[in-house]
Design an enzyme around this catalytic site. Structure first.
Site, short mmCIF file in Angstrom:
data_model
loop_
_atom_site.label_atom_id
_atom_site.label_comp_id
_atom_site.label_asym_id
_atom_site.label_seq_id
_atom_site.Cartn_x
_atom_site.Cartn_y
_atom_site.Cartn_z
N GLY A 152 102.72 -10.31 16.65
CA GLY A 152 103.88 -9.59 16.14
C GLY A 152 104.36 -8.54 17.11
N ARG A 153 103.78 -7.35 17.00
CA ARG A 153 104.28 -6.20 17.78
C ARG A 153 104.31 -6.41 19.29
NH1 ARG A 153 100.69 -2.28 14.16
NH2 ARG A 153 99.57 -4.27 14.10
N ASP A 180 102.30 -15.99 4.96
CA ASP A 180 101.09 -15.17 4.99
C ASP A 180 101.08 -14.20 3.82
OD1 ASP A 180 98.76 -13.95 5.86
OD2 ASP A 180 99.76 -12.74 7.39
N ASP A 212 93.29 -13.53 -6.15
CA ASP A 212 93.44 -13.31 -7.59
C ASP A 212 92.52 -14.32 -8.30
OD1 ASP A 212 94.53 -12.64 -10.17
OD2 ASP A 212 96.42 -12.10 -9.19
N THR A 239 91.54 -8.56 10.95
CA THR A 239 91.30 -8.16 12.35
C THR A 239 91.49 -6.65 12.56
OG1 THR A 239 93.55 -8.98 12.74
CG2 THR A 239 91.74 -10.35 13.51
N PRO A 265 91.37 -17.77 -10.06
CA PRO A 265 91.73 -19.12 -9.63
C PRO A 265 93.03 -19.66 -10.23
CG PRO A 265 89.37 -19.00 -10.00
CD PRO A 265 89.94 -17.68 -10.46
N LYS A 274 98.30 -13.85 1.79
CA LYS A 274 96.91 -13.40 1.58
C LYS A 274 96.59 -13.28 0.09
CE LYS A 274 96.44 -11.02 5.97
NZ LYS A 274 97.86 -10.99 6.38
N LEU A 275 96.75 -14.38 -0.61
CA LEU A 275 96.52 -14.38 -2.06
C LEU A 275 95.06 -14.07 -2.37
CD1 LEU A 275 98.55 -17.63 -2.91
CD2 LEU A 275 99.33 -15.26 -3.05
N LYS A 284 105.88 -16.52 11.25
CA LYS A 284 105.03 -16.10 10.13
C LYS A 284 105.84 -15.17 9.23
CE LYS A 284 101.53 -13.09 10.27
NZ LYS A 284 101.62 -12.20 9.10
#
Ligand code: C5P
Length: 231
Positions: A205-206, A60, A65, A116, A67, A62-63, A33
């Site tokens: 990730g972590r 990733d 805005d 999350t 359309p 996360k758009l 990712k």
């Protein structure tokens, strides 16, 4: 599908480190990712570097805005050879449709429901009247109506969302093996429990890059996922 294709390594670390880590864990992890920090620093080169090494890439961004802007960005992302792209479901129906239109079937759009990292109190503070799970289910419905084929949600919400949307591709961050630090994540689940709930792709990730032995951690997560897939 085999266990490694159910795991995405969230590479929120410098590119050189991320590439070295991917080389070491690629037997256990099929996806990478590329998120905001890598993309802000390196742009498409970060995507290409992982593609060159055979990773499946999840972008990733996360758009969120208007359309037209999201459609243009989604069309550009589709040209990068990524398979997954995130947008915020709360951008609304027209924005979600625009993301799909821009992607033109070349990648799967994933609508982020409720981050999350947000618990019920944080969700209330944003101004949503529902709790985190109900808000995630509400946004799942909105995304489905807009024709989006995938969602990002907590593994805790997978069972409920799957009931209403059996064919949705469900991607779940906030994965924490037993004993792992939760960090800023609030709605967490273990890898095995996320798979048993019906999650399609775990974002981690972590618990991999942030521990003393990332290779052992990735292998342990892989084995937990494989065992859960066997039932
Ligand atoms: O390190 P950790 O396992 O918490 O990383 C989770 C990753 O998933 C981060 O890259 C974060 O940006 C991403 N993510 C998330 N929650 C969402 C969507 C994406 O944590 N709802």
């Amino acid at each position: 599908m085999n266990a490694k294709n159910r795991i995405a390594l969230a590479c929120d670390i410098p590119l050189e480190e991320a590439l070295a880590l991917y080389e070491k864990v690629q037997g256990a992890v099929g996806w990478v990712k590329v998120g905001l920090s890598l993309f802000v620093e390196h742009g498409p080169l970060a995507v290409q570097a992982f593609r060159d090494r055979g990773a499946r890439v999840f972008l990733d961004l996360k758009l969120h805005d208007i359309p037209n802007t999201v459609e243009l960005a989604s069309a550009r992302a589709a040209k990068l050879g990524v398979e997954l792209l995130t947008v915020h479901a709360s951008g609304g129906e027209l924005m979600l449709k625009a993301a799909e239109h821009g992607a033109a079937g070349k990648l799967k759009v994933l609508a982020v429901t409720v981050l999350t990292s947000l618990d019920d109190a944080a969700v209330a503070k944003v101004g949503f009247s529902r709790d985190a799970s109900a808000q995630a289910e509400h946004l799942a419905e909105l995304a489905a109506q807009a024709g989006v084929g995938g969602l990002v949600c907590s593994a805790r919400e997978v069972v409920a969302i799957r009931k209403t949307h059996p064919r949705m591709f469900l991607c779940t961050p906030g994965i924490r093996p037993v004993g792992a630090a939760s960090g800023d994540q609030a709605r967490t689940e273990t890898p095995g429990s996320a798979i048993r709930s019906g999650s399609d792709l775990l974002v981690i990730g972590r618990p991999i890059y942030g521990v003393d032995d990332p290779v052992a951690a990735a292998q342990a997560i892989h084995d937990e996922v494989a065992a859960a897939l066997k039932g």
